[in-house]
Motif scaffolding. Structure first.
Motif, PDB file in Angstrom:
ATOM      1  N   GLU A 282       0.824  -1.201   0.000  1.00  0.00           N
ATOM      2  CA  GLU A 282       0.000   0.000   0.000  1.00  0.00           C
ATOM      3  C   GLU A 282       0.860   1.253   0.000  1.00  0.00           C
ATOM      4  N   GLU A 283       2.015   1.178   0.654  1.00  0.00           N
ATOM      5  CA  GLU A 283       2.941   2.308   0.606  1.00  0.00           C
ATOM      6  C   GLU A 283       3.442   2.536  -0.808  1.00  0.00           C
ATOM      7  N   ALA A 284       3.786   1.428  -1.492  1.00  0.00           N
ATOM      8  CA  ALA A 284       4.267   1.544  -2.865  1.00  0.00           C
ATOM      9  C   ALA A 284       3.167   2.033  -3.794  1.00  0.00           C
TER      10      ALA A 284
ATOM     11  N   MET B 194       3.411  -5.249  -8.154  1.00  0.00           N
ATOM     12  CA  MET B 194       4.770  -5.517  -8.637  1.00  0.00           C
ATOM     13  C   MET B 194       5.346  -4.302  -9.348  1.00  0.00           C
ATOM     14  N   LEU B 195       4.532  -3.639 -10.150  1.00  0.00           N
ATOM     15  CA  LEU B 195       4.994  -2.424 -10.822  1.00  0.00           C
ATOM     16  C   LEU B 195       5.367  -1.346  -9.807  1.00  0.00           C
TER      17      LEU B 195
ATOM     18  N   GLU C  32      11.609   0.615  -5.719  1.00  0.00           N
ATOM     19  CA  GLU C  32      12.987   0.146  -5.586  1.00  0.00           C
ATOM     20  C   GLU C  32      13.934   0.932  -6.487  1.00  0.00           C
ATOM     21  N   ASP C  33      13.488   1.205  -7.706  1.00  0.00           N
ATOM     22  CA  ASP C  33      14.311   1.999  -8.616  1.00  0.00           C
ATOM     23  C   ASP C  33      14.501   3.421  -8.088  1.00  0.00           C
TER      24      ASP C  33
ATOM     25  N   LYS D 180      18.044   5.374  -7.125  1.00  0.00           N
ATOM     26  CA  LYS D 180      18.436   6.679  -7.670  1.00  0.00           C
ATOM     27  C   LYS D 180      18.844   7.650  -6.554  1.00  0.00           C
ATOM     28  N   LYS D 181      18.100   7.602  -5.441  1.00  0.00           N
ATOM     29  CA  LYS D 181      18.421   8.486  -4.325  1.00  0.00           C
ATOM     30  C   LYS D 181      19.746   8.105  -3.684  1.00  0.00           C
ATOM     31  N   GLU D 182      20.046   6.807  -3.650  1.00  0.00           N
ATOM     32  CA  GLU D 182      21.304   6.356  -3.050  1.00  0.00           C
ATOM     33  C   GLU D 182      22.498   6.810  -3.884  1.00  0.00           C
TER      34      GLU D 182
END
Length: 434
Positions: free
Chosen positions: A349-351, A419-420, A426-427, A431-433
């Motif tokens: 739900e967060e995603a 899943m999307l 995750e992507d 990018k933030k890392e």
């Protein structure tokens, strides 16, 4: 030389039977036909954008396929049971991905040949484009299905518990109606069932039920019925109502996997899931006597187990076995799985909220899942949105199968969206890392 006009293939075939066909220069007629076909191919290329798998799903499939190939290599060097099990779970994804990539590559080659006016196989290539597009659609659907993880208890039989909720006496009557509905459905499906506990509650206008526990011993019945868990709502004029007013009552249905008496491995992989880790200090364990028929041993021995996970409020009650030890192990396994499922839903739900830009996603999923409206002769599932307008037939169990299938399709679509969203989240973190 004068350029000839365009001639369609059917007219060209008729021209071949006449002498006038000799007057038509073939080097000029053929390019027009091929160019006409290339326009058709171009339109097909513009209209089939939805046949391809989403980039996020394709990326996930490639990651799992790479993991599968690495595990297969490990098994060649050193066989391990857990590695083999994981490779077996990933094998359908790897195979479906190969078929999908082959179909996509074939379509690219066919379109290249069809667009080449100098190729002698351009006509045949154009004819092969539609079935290749169909192949991409089917392999894409197969790959999407393979990407959705199967429930770890999918192959098991199940236990169904039905209890009245809000509504007083009417809720007990509705609980008994749900019991009859599921009994009719199991009879049509020829499922093997047995009653563990049936506690009646006699009321005006019919017989109510304060608790129903039914065992379904048919394998994979849990996978079919697990989406029935939730709050079922009824809207009707009860027999106990003297003024003809419509009342709203509820009943709660719970579907749990059922383990056999001689089950050796009670963990079923839940300990490998980091989301399933729980602190036993946060679990309250109550021991009690099992209810229902079963003889002196069941009635006099405290073998039933009820576990409550205090942080989440999840409660699991097990009384399937005569052994308290086995009931305890089974209850712990199910409790871990339910805690992991709750934590996973919170992450999903967060995603989804990040993907949709919404504040709250899935509002009411834990509330009512289905409404039985007697005044409108309608039953509606609030997840799939499907409705049946033949309530008597549905309450006999005859229309339940179609609605269950609709909910399963809804679950597949939601799993794809999850899943999307998870892949995009995750992507975004990567990018933030960087």
């Amino acid at each position: 030389m004068i350029r000839s006009r365009w001639v369609c293939r059917h007219c060209l075939s008729r021209l071949r039977t006449t002498t006038s066909y000799k007057l038509l220069p073939r080097p000029f007629a053929a390019p027009h036909i091929i160019r006409r076909q290339s326009h058709v191919a171009a339109r097909s290329n513009e209209s089939d954008g939805e046949i391809y798998l989403a980039d996020s799903l394709l990326k996930r499939a490639k990651q799992l396929s790479t993991e599968h190939d690495a595990l297969e290599q490990q098994l060649i060097e050193n066989f391990d049971t857990k590695t083999a099990a994981r490779a077996g779970h990933l094998r359908p994804v790897s195979e479906a991905l190969k078929q999908y990539e082959e179909a996509v590559e074939n379509l690219s080659q066919l379109r290249s040949m069809a667009d080449d006016p100098t190729s002698p196989l351009s006509s045949m290539a154009a004819d092969d484009i539609p079935p290749t597009i169909d192949s991409i659609r089917s392999t894409s659907a197969a790959l999407t299905t393979a990407l959705i993880p199967r429930n770890q208890f999918a192959s098991y039989p199940c236990t169904i518990e039905i209890r009245p909720g809000t509504g007083g006496s009417e809720a007990t009557l509705f609980t008994n109606d749900l019991y009859k509905m599921y009994s009719g459905f199991f009879s049509l499906q020829r499922y093997q069932t047995s009653i563990i506990s049936y506690q009646t509650h006699n009321e005006i206008g019919g017989e109510g039920c304060s608790e129903l526990i039914m065992s379904v011993s048919t394998p994979e019945s849990y996978d079919l019925l697990r989406h029935e868990s939730g709050v079922h709502r009824v809207q009707r004029v009860p027999a106990t109502e003297s003024k003809g007013r419509t009342h709203t009552s509820t009943a709660t249905v719970m579907v749990l996997p059922k383990f056999s008496e001689d089950e050796g491995d009670f963990e079923h992989g839940t300990d490998e899931d980091p989301l399933a880790q729980i602190d036993m200090k946060e679990v309250r364990i109550d021991v009690m006597r099992a209810s229902g028929a079963g003889g002196q041993h069941v009635n006099r021995t405290e073998s039933a187990i009820r576990m409550t996970h205090n942080p989440t409020g999840i409660v699991v009650s097990i009384q399937d076995s005569r052994s308290q030890h086995k009931n305890r192990a089974t209850a712990l396994t199910i409790l871990k799985a339910k805690v992991a499922e709750k934590r996973r839903k919170e992450k999903e739900e967060e995603a989804l909220s990040m993907r949709r830009g919404a504040v709250k996603i899935g509002a009411g999923r834990s509330d009512k899942i289905r409404t039985y409206n007697y005044t409108q002769n309608r039953v509606t599932d609030h997840r799939s949105g499907e409705s049946s307008h033949d309530l008597p037939r549905f309450m006999n169990g005859e229309g339940l199968g179609e609605m269950i299938e609709g909910v399963r399709e809804w679950d597949v679509q939601r799993s794809v969206e999850v899943m999307l969203a998870m892949q995009e989240m995750e992507d975004e973190k990567k990018k933030k890392e960087k």
